[in-house]
Design a protein around this motif. Structure first.
Motif, PDB file in Angstrom:
ATOM      1  N   THR A 105       0.794  -1.005  -0.124  1.00  0.00           N
ATOM      2  CA  THR A 105      -0.128  -0.027  -0.032  1.00  0.00           C
ATOM      3  C   THR A 105       0.940   1.217  -0.209  1.00  0.00           C
ATOM      4  O   THR A 105       1.823   1.250   0.928  1.00  0.00           O
ATOM      5  CB  THR A 105      -0.937   0.119   1.203  1.00  0.00           C
ATOM      6  OG1 THR A 105      -1.669  -1.172   1.208  1.00  0.00           O
ATOM      7  CG2 THR A 105      -1.765   1.233   1.210  1.00  0.00           C
ATOM      8  N   ALA A 108      -0.869   7.577  -3.532  1.00  0.00           N
ATOM      9  CA  ALA A 108      -1.178   7.666  -5.203  1.00  0.00           C
ATOM     10  C   ALA A 108       0.068   8.675  -5.736  1.00  0.00           C
ATOM     11  O   ALA A 108       0.644   8.787  -6.704  1.00  0.00           O
ATOM     12  CB  ALA A 108      -2.363   7.865  -5.653  1.00  0.00           C
ATOM     13  N   ASN A 139      -1.351  -1.952  -4.338  1.00  0.00           N
ATOM     14  CA  ASN A 139      -2.673  -0.741  -3.978  1.00  0.00           C
ATOM     15  C   ASN A 139      -2.092   0.549  -3.751  1.00  0.00           C
ATOM     16  O   ASN A 139      -1.170   0.871  -2.909  1.00  0.00           O
ATOM     17  CB  ASN A 139      -3.490  -1.145  -2.811  1.00  0.00           C
ATOM     18  CG  ASN A 139      -4.459  -0.170  -2.483  1.00  0.00           C
ATOM     19  OD1 ASN A 139      -5.117   0.365  -3.629  1.00  0.00           O
ATOM     20  ND2 ASN A 139      -4.853   0.126  -1.400  1.00  0.00           N
ATOM     21  N   GLY A 140      -2.338   1.313  -5.012  1.00  0.00           N
ATOM     22  CA  GLY A 140      -1.480   2.771  -4.929  1.00  0.00           C
ATOM     23  C   GLY A 140      -0.446   2.827  -5.561  1.00  0.00           C
ATOM     24  O   GLY A 140      -0.012   2.269  -6.605  1.00  0.00           O
ATOM     25  N   ARG A 162      -4.005  -2.031  -8.320  1.00  0.00           N
ATOM     26  CA  ARG A 162      -5.229  -1.230  -8.205  1.00  0.00           C
ATOM     27  C   ARG A 162      -5.088  -0.019  -7.752  1.00  0.00           C
ATOM     28  O   ARG A 162      -4.126   0.317  -7.036  1.00  0.00           O
ATOM     29  CB  ARG A 162      -6.580  -1.913  -7.348  1.00  0.00           C
ATOM     30  CG  ARG A 162      -6.262  -1.926  -6.112  1.00  0.00           C
ATOM     31  CD  ARG A 162      -7.381  -2.824  -5.196  1.00  0.00           C
ATOM     32  NE  ARG A 162      -7.095  -2.683  -3.659  1.00  0.00           N
ATOM     33  CZ  ARG A 162      -7.147  -3.692  -2.990  1.00  0.00           C
ATOM     34  NH1 ARG A 162      -7.551  -4.901  -3.576  1.00  0.00           N
ATOM     35  NH2 ARG A 162      -6.918  -3.741  -1.703  1.00  0.00           N
ATOM     36  N   ASN A 163      -5.816   1.063  -8.308  1.00  0.00           N
ATOM     37  CA  ASN A 163      -5.767   2.420  -7.517  1.00  0.00           C
ATOM     38  C   ASN A 163      -4.322   3.235  -7.733  1.00  0.00           C
ATOM     39  O   ASN A 163      -3.939   4.065  -7.135  1.00  0.00           O
ATOM     40  CB  ASN A 163      -6.054   2.587  -6.133  1.00  0.00           C
ATOM     41  CG  ASN A 163      -7.420   1.924  -5.730  1.00  0.00           C
ATOM     42  OD1 ASN A 163      -8.441   1.874  -6.301  1.00  0.00           O
ATOM     43  ND2 ASN A 163      -7.438   1.111  -4.868  1.00  0.00           N
ATOM     44  N   SER A 164      -3.678   2.816  -8.944  1.00  0.00           N
ATOM     45  CA  SER A 164      -2.416   3.630  -9.163  1.00  0.00           C
ATOM     46  C   SER A 164      -2.828   5.007  -9.878  1.00  0.00           C
ATOM     47  O   SER A 164      -3.961   4.647 -10.566  1.00  0.00           O
ATOM     48  CB  SER A 164      -1.445   2.721 -10.068  1.00  0.00           C
ATOM     49  OG  SER A 164      -2.309   2.413 -11.372  1.00  0.00           O
ATOM     50  N   LYS A 200      -8.949   0.156 -12.073  1.00  0.00           N
ATOM     51  CA  LYS A 200      -9.219   1.483 -11.390  1.00  0.00           C
ATOM     52  C   LYS A 200      -7.596   2.047 -11.390  1.00  0.00           C
ATOM     53  O   LYS A 200      -7.311   2.585 -10.393  1.00  0.00           O
ATOM     54  CB  LYS A 200      -9.539   1.127  -9.758  1.00  0.00           C
ATOM     55  CG  LYS A 200     -10.977   0.762  -9.922  1.00  0.00           C
ATOM     56  CD  LYS A 200     -11.635   0.567  -8.462  1.00  0.00           C
ATOM     57  CE  LYS A 200     -12.793   0.043  -8.388  1.00  0.00           C
ATOM     58  NZ  LYS A 200     -13.294  -0.294  -7.148  1.00  0.00           N
ATOM     59  N   THR A 201      -7.198   2.121 -12.547  1.00  0.00           N
ATOM     60  CA  THR A 201      -5.734   2.876 -12.842  1.00  0.00           C
ATOM     61  C   THR A 201      -6.322   4.300 -13.568  1.00  0.00           C
ATOM     62  O   THR A 201      -6.850   4.493 -13.932  1.00  0.00           O
ATOM     63  CB  THR A 201      -5.056   2.094 -13.735  1.00  0.00           C
ATOM     64  OG1 THR A 201      -5.437   2.191 -14.937  1.00  0.00           O
ATOM     65  CG2 THR A 201      -4.571   0.848 -13.081  1.00  0.00           C
TER      66      THR A 201
END
Length: 453
Positions: A105, A108, A139-140, A162-164, A200-201
């Motif tokens: 984690t 971003a 994540n991130g 995810r979430n980059s 979710k990038t």
């Protein structure tokens, strides 16, 4: 900077080869998929050469021998940088989760969540626990995972990213004034990216190779050209809800294959116009793109800017906001763009748009094109675009195809489908199977579209 002392432990690595199967399930599917290296780190027969502590953000692999197993214990931790890990082709270094899922984690705004520098012959695989499909979760980070700084000869499998803020998984070394990074001095080779779930990038899901193969970039030392990529395979991945392209591969001059991927809802927040496609076969990239499902791309389903030895076949391309397939010749010394047995449904513009004047011949055979928004199934930029078009099926009614259950993504054909036995022989083009890996032809004659009855 901590220097890692290691003790060489002779380990017996459990290897298990599996058949490549089409992914039928969603991201939580436990269906069997191809993984070159299957290792259960909880197996007493496998020893961890080195265990990364939760507090360690950096590990220098200098001195860690080829064939070592690097274990990362289950739990939530911060980012990780691996540097100078050097295996061999016969004895790669394995980086694996131990005891369960590992979650990296990071904010971003940070540059990365997981990074390699100057590493070669290594495998990052999140299959340490057979009950967990994605044993590594990233994540991130601005870039979720990045294989950078002359890293080469690697495999990434069973990882969720995810979430980059930018790319999910990136593999390239951008050229700099250091000649070691430039074309002719470095080739990134033997890249396997498979069985990952990227979603979710902020930018691309997969970003492999440099985007500016032909002209390079201008720096203080002058114009520099990016390195080649050789033998890259991107397959069996699920990509969902990316800001830019789901998959982008550039500068892959030899041995490139993009196949068996599912790309849903790419290009949701592109950085610029034209970056909202499903799959981009970028400048300098040849090879094959096949058996992919691309759904709901705001731009083109598949965009081809390649070398001119490109074969695109057996793809399902649904509901594109621009063209189903768009081809443009930029740096294109090859002979042919070949679009064979694709099924393109409800593109907002043309089914296939050819802006490829430089290519000696564009080959469009056995494609299904349904409900092209422009009313034109196969469009050429001008009469200078050479085209061979054979046995393509064009209609405005999806029901005429007679899919078993189109709304549920079951693209098998009913026995009454007009696509059956209506196609041309495509074995000379190297197309000998369909989207479901059924041999072509299954009957007396070849079928039209991505599925063979």
């Amino acid at each position: 900077m901590r220097i890692v002392a290691v003790i060489l432990v002779v380990s017996s690595l459990m290897m298990c080869a599996k058949k490549i199967n089409k992914i039928e399930g969603g991201p939580n599917s436990n269906a069997d998929t191809d993984t070159e290296t299957q290792i259960n780190s909880s197996d007493p027969g496998v020893n961890c050469t080195y265990t990364v502590k939760p507090s360690e953000w950096f590990v220098d692999g200098t001195g860690i021998p080829a064939g070592s197993t690097i274990c990362i214990p289950a739990g939530t931790r911060g980012p990780l940088l691996l540097k100078n890990f050097k295996g061999t082709a016969a004895k790669p270094i394995i980086i694996i989760n131990k005891g369960g899922r590992v979650t990296f984690t990071e904010q971003a705004t940070a540059s990365y969540a997981f990074k390699t520098q100057n590493c070669q012959y290594f495998k990052i695989t999140g299959n340490g626990n057979p009950a967990i499909k994605y044993g590594f979760v990233v994540n991130g980070g601005n870039i979720g995972m990045t294989m950078d700084d002359l890293s080469s000869d690697f495999e990434i499998a069973n990882v969720e990213v995810r979430n980059s803020a930018f790319a999910g998984i990136m593999a390239k070394t951008d050229p700099s004034c250091d000649v070691a990074t430039q074309r002719g001095h470095f080739i990134m080779r033997n890249i396997l990216l498979h069985d990952n779930y990227v979603h979710k990038t902020g930018g691309e899901g997969f970003y492999v190779g440099n985007s500016f193969y032909a002209n390079g970039v201008s720096l203080a030392c002058g114009k520099v050209l990016p390195h080649d990529v050789a033998n890259v395979k991107v397959y069996n991945n699920i990509i969902d809800s990316t800001g830019c392209e789901g998959i982008q591969v550039g500068s892959a001059t030899a041995g490139a294959e993009i196949y068996n991927n599912t790309v849903r809802s790419p290009g949701l927040k592109p950085f610029a116009a034209g970056q909202d496609n499903g799959i981009q076969i970028g400048e300098g990239t040849g090879g094959k793109c096949y058996n992919n499902l691309v759904k709901d791309a705001p731009g083109n389903g598949i965009i081809v800017l390649g070398l001119g030895d490109n074969l695109v076949f057996n793809n399902y391309i649904l509901n594109s906001g621009a063209h189903g397939i768009f081809a443009d010749s930029r740096y294109t010394p090859g002979l042919n763009f070949q679009f064979i047995n694709n099924t393109i449904i409800a593109p907002a513009l043309n089914g296939i748009k050819l802006n490829s004047e430089i290519i000696p011949m564009n080959t469009v055979i056995n494609n299904v094109i349904i409900s092209a928004g422009s009313g034109i199934a196969i469009a050429r930029n001008n009469l200078g675009v050479e085209l061979t078009s054979l046995n393509n099926y064009v209609n405005n009614d999806i029901n005429t195809c007679k899919f078993v259950n189109y709304s549920a993504d079951d693209f098998h054909l009913q026995s009454s489908s007009p696509l059956i036995n209506a196609g041309a022989n495509v074995l000379p083009y190297g197309v000998g199977f369909d989207y479901y890996s059924t041999a072509r032809p299954a009957g007396s004659t070849f079928d039209i579209g991505a599925t063979e009855y």
